[in-house]
Design a protein around this motif. Structure first.
Motif: not given
Length: 320
Positions: A18-23
């Protein structure tokens, strides 16, 4: 967002890819997500529709260090793009398609019951955009009933802007056939959504609590916001949509004078100062701005100031 970011943090500590969180966001999702990701030192990626959110909404994810993509589309376009991107890249999706969002959001319903000493309100009015909230509230109330904390659940009302009202049209058609709409510009910019991802869950919730869907025209929601502000609330245009729903239900007699009703307010008015300035300056095309309260220009001399003050005080004097 605390629940969601804790989950991502746990996955990363277990060396999951998991390289990051997006929305995709038009408002507070990006602000909250970027803040908690910054605290946890997790990269956050925001898909925001270009020129469709206020500067106050934009500045929070930027200040929190998020990687912000300003995309030449609306929220629905941003949602479609991030759905496609997260299917290809190891970016954790934080929109309400993620069930963790809804599981955490249902705590708002529990808080309402707790603050009412476990006496169930008759109505709860919730704003409707991507429609995860209305389902989350239903889940929270229903869970409390299953646990025996309350003996019933309130009737839910989902309030939409008339310029972005796919759920309202579906409801008025007797739930016959859902048709996405092209969302038009609305002062309630966060719910300018024509193809909500949680439509099926929202309909399930409303059907199971004898719920109602109501809409607000632009002038109605801005007038409602101004009226609420005059009582020191200082709300956002979105809450104006929910208050309009209350006014309409009260006027029609569906919501009784003695009914206990909770209206969920969704943002602080300081994020929408330009719309308030335009309203109180009578500077909105084709809108009467009935509750506008513009400043009065007056010359810098005692006599002029006294004349203006006397006229104002006379207008406020009790009528016997």
């Amino acid at each position: 967002m605390t629940v969601l970011v804790i989950q991502v943090n746990s996955l990363r500590k277990k060396n999951k890819p998991v390289v990051g969180v997006g929305c995709a966001s038009t408002r507070d999702t990006s602000a909250a997500l970027s803040a908690y990701c910054a605290s946890a030192n997790i990269p956050s990626i925001m898909f925001l529709p270009a020129n469709k959110i206020s500067m106050a909404q934009l500045v929070q994810p930027i200040a929190n260090g998020a990687f912000v993509l300003s995309i030449d589309t609306d929220f629905d376009g941003c949602m479609q793009l991030i759905w496609e991107v997260t299917a290809e890249l190891p970016i954790y999706l934080a929109n309400s398609l993620n069930s963790l969002r809804l599981e955490a959001q249902k705590t708002a319903a529990i808080e309402i019951l707790q603050q009412f000493d476990w006496e169930v309100p008759d109505w709860v009015i919730v704003l409707g955009g991507n429609l995860g909230n209305i389902y989350a509230f239903y889940k929270g109330f229903h869970m409390c009933k299953e646990l025996g904390l309350v003996d019933r659940i309130p009737r839910l009302v989902c309030a939409q802007a008339a310029n972005a009202n796919p759920l309202y049209l579906y409801y008025k058609a007797g739930w016959k056939e859902f048709k996405p709409v092209k969302a038009n510009t609305t002062f309630a910019s966060a719910i300018q959504i024509g193809d909500p991802v949680s439509i099926d869950r929202a309909v399930y919730a409303l059907k199971n609590c004898d719920g109602i869907v109501e809409e607000a025209m632009e002038e109605e929601l801005m007038d409602a916001m101004a009226q609420a502000d005059s009582t020191r609330m200082f709300i956002c245009p979105h809450t104006g949509v929910a208050l309009t729903a209350l006014m309409k239900l009260r006027k029609s007699g569906v919501n009784g004078a003695n009914d206990r009703t909770v209206v969920v307010s969704t943002a602080h008015g300081l994020k929408f100062t330009q719309s308030k300035i335009d309203y109180h300056s009578n500077d909105i095309k084709d809108m009467a701005c009935r509750f506008a309260n513009p400043p009065v220009s007056v010359s810098a001399d005692f006599g002029s100031v006294m004349d203006v003050l006397k006229k104002y005080l006379l207008s406020k004097a009790p009528k016997y």
